[in-house]
Write an enzyme that holds these catalytic residues in place. Structure first.
Site, PDB file in Angstrom:
ATOM      1  N   CYS A  18       0.820  -1.210   0.000  1.00  0.00           N
ATOM      2  CA  CYS A  18       0.000   0.000   0.000  1.00  0.00           C
ATOM      3  C   CYS A  18       0.854   1.261   0.000  1.00  0.00           C
ATOM      4  CB  CYS A  18      -0.938   0.010   1.199  1.00  0.00           C
ATOM      5  SG  CYS A  18      -0.107  -0.078   2.796  1.00  0.00           S
ATOM      6  N   SER A  56       9.875   2.865   6.077  1.00  0.00           N
ATOM      7  CA  SER A  56       8.418   2.739   6.130  1.00  0.00           C
ATOM      8  C   SER A  56       7.780   4.000   6.682  1.00  0.00           C
ATOM      9  CB  SER A  56       8.026   1.549   7.007  1.00  0.00           C
ATOM     10  OG  SER A  56       8.531   0.342   6.486  1.00  0.00           O
ATOM     11  N   GLU A  60       8.323  -0.654  11.437  1.00  0.00           N
ATOM     12  CA  GLU A  60       7.215  -1.616  11.417  1.00  0.00           C
ATOM     13  C   GLU A  60       7.691  -2.939  10.820  1.00  0.00           C
ATOM     14  OE1 GLU A  60       5.394  -2.821   8.725  1.00  0.00           O
ATOM     15  OE2 GLU A  60       6.179  -1.676   7.044  1.00  0.00           O
ATOM     16  N   GLN A  64       5.929  -5.512   9.371  1.00  0.00           N
ATOM     17  CA  GLN A  64       5.217  -6.187   8.283  1.00  0.00           C
ATOM     18  C   GLN A  64       5.981  -6.138   6.961  1.00  0.00           C
ATOM     19  OE1 GLN A  64       3.476  -3.999  10.427  1.00  0.00           O
ATOM     20  NE2 GLN A  64       2.853  -5.833  11.553  1.00  0.00           N
ATOM     21  N   GLY A  91     -11.474  -8.070   4.832  1.00  0.00           N
ATOM     22  CA  GLY A  91     -10.210  -8.692   4.472  1.00  0.00           C
ATOM     23  C   GLY A  91      -9.779  -9.629   5.591  1.00  0.00           C
ATOM     24  N   ILE A 102      -5.061  -6.969   8.593  1.00  0.00           N
ATOM     25  CA  ILE A 102      -6.350  -7.097   9.295  1.00  0.00           C
ATOM     26  C   ILE A 102      -6.191  -7.929  10.564  1.00  0.00           C
ATOM     27  CG2 ILE A 102      -8.627  -8.190   9.140  1.00  0.00           C
ATOM     28  CD1 ILE A 102      -8.505  -5.446   7.846  1.00  0.00           C
TER      29      ILE A 102
END
Length: 455
Positions: free
Chosen positions: A50, A107, A112, A114, A187, A192
């Site tokens: 994203c 980021s 982060e 992820q 999602g 999520i």
């Protein structure tokens, strides 16, 4: 082979452009094939999230302009529009950049975790299509190793700061007590899952998970005492929730303005808090025009995130040192690998000369030659042949003023400095008859050359 990182991210491009440049999983194979044909790329990996779309490439030439044109054409964009947000890192800077990305230092949410998983997935997809080779494989593995060190040796990940955490933090500004609110999560991916965890920790009692497949929705919802539904059933449950957070891989909006309008009438204008984390967006932008709806995108979370990352800035400085060290290690290994092909050629040539001299000696031995004489001749002949061409080139380089070649020769063979070295005894052995003729061809003929005579 040149290493390149090219792309756009949340710092260089608005959401509207990022979602147009995003790659879907089903288009990856086509993208890899087209990229190799259009830009002559040898190895490639594509990271599409994203907040960024980045291409990690290994190519024989610096092909950034060609890649830019290809990327614009692949997504049907104007090259000039994309160029304004496009960044390029080459070789050393490309190495440092991917390591910073892996460690979460590039980021929106500093540190982060992820992004590391997303980068590993991008690498796995590239391998599955045969798009990554030895160079990118080494780069990714080193980047993962550095990111692990950053996680274990610094405090970069101690505080729960992420897009998911920021979304839940913003919900606290809308609702005084989240224990009285219900949430709908659209999602069932990693983001999520993190949102669900933070909502549960904040006391949200009822969580609905909507997904394309009911089994996955129910599986995730059970972990947080919720229940799962299909995407097609969202409108039936929308009026009963207060918080809506969406993050799917859909190319089209999942929740439209009409559905939200109908739900608002049933809610008697009780406010909605909505966060659309997806790129492309899951919630139609027009929903933000409705009264009593607070709709935020990933870009809107930035100010919340900035407040939460200050505690990580000291750890980030420590992480930068680890990244610099990791990049230097990788580049050192890469330079060492560059010497391998040259050393192979050097050894092959030496073995050819050896085989020629051995075959000559064996032939003379079979014709009745004296073994001791032949062995001595073999040693002298092999020495002369091995040293002849390097000697010619060193003399030539020195004559042209490139004295560093002599210094390299001394370093390679661990020779004493010229001022302390003892003169070597003259070799009057049986050098190859054509050696002087070869020497005369070199541009160092103004130097007096020793005459060789048969012993």
């Amino acid at each position: 082979m040149a290493l390149l990182t090219l792309g756009i991210n949340h710092r260089t491009a608005p959401l509207e452009l990022r979602e147009r440049v995003a790659f879907t999983p089903e288009h990856m194979g086509e993208a890899f094939s087209a990229l190799k044909v259009a830009a002559g790329v040898k190895e490639a990996a594509i990271l599409s999230t994203c907040n960024r779309t980045e291409l990690y490439l290994a190519a024989e030439d610096e092909c950034s302009e060609t890649v830019l044109q290809w990327l614009a054409g692949f997504h049907g964009l104007d090259v000039a529009e994309l160029a304004e947000a496009f960044y390029i890192h080459v070789n050393e800077e490309a190495v440092r950049h991917i390591m910073r990305v892996a460690a979460g230092l590039d980021s929106m949410v500093l540190g982060e975790p992820q992004i590391l998983g997303q980068l590993k997935e991008a690498y796995a997809i590239s391998r599955s299509y045969g798009a990554s080779g030895s160079l990118l494989s080494r780069l990714f593995e080193q980047s993962f190793s550095v990111a692990k060190r950053v996680r274990t040796e610094t405090a970069i990940g101690e505080n729960p700061v992420s897009v998911a955490y920021a979304a839940v933090s913003m919900a606290r500004h809308i609702f005084a007590d989240l224990r009285r609110n219900k949430a709908l999560l659209i999602g069932a991916g990693r983001t999520i899952e993190l949102v669900a965890r933070h909502l549960r920790d904040a006391g949200v009692p009822d969580i609905i998970v909507a997904n394309r497949t009911l089994e996955r929705a129910e599986s995730l919802a059970r972990e947080y005492n919720g229940h799962g539904i299909l995407l097609s059933d969202i409108s039936e449950h929308l009026a009963g929730v207060d918080i809506v957070i969406a993050s799917t891989a859909s190319q089209l909006p999942v929740l439209g303005k009409g559905a939200v309008e109908r739900a608002l009438k049933k809610r008697k204008h009780r406010p909605y808090f909505m966060v659309d984390i997806a790129v492309p967006r899951d919630i139609e932008p027009e929903v933000a025009q409705l009264d009593d709806v607070y709709l935020y995108t990933v870009d809107d979370l930035r100010h919340v995130i900035e407040e939460n990352i200050r505690s990580r800035e000291g750890a980030a400085r420590e992480a930068e040192h680890l990244i610099e060290s990791g990049a230097e290690d990788f580049l050192y290994q890469l330079r060492a690998l560059d010497a391998v092909s040259t050393l192979k050629q050097y050894r092959y040539r030496a073995e050819q000369l050896r085989d020629q001299e051995v075959e000559r000696a064996l032939k003379m031995l079979r014709n009745g030659g004296d073994p001791e004489t032949l062995l001595r001749s073999l040693g002298r002949g092999l020495t002369n042949k091995l040293l002849h061409e390097p000697s010619v080139q060193v003399r030539k380089a020195t004559a042209e003023g490139r004295t560093e070649v002599t210094h390299w020769l001394r370093e390679l063979h661990q020779l004493a400095p010229a001022e302390t070295a003892k003169p070597a005894p003259a070799d009057t052995s049986d050098a190859p008859a054509n050696e002087m003729e070869t020497d005369r061809e070199a541009p160092s003929s103004r130097y007096h050359k020793p005459q060789y005579h048969d012993s």
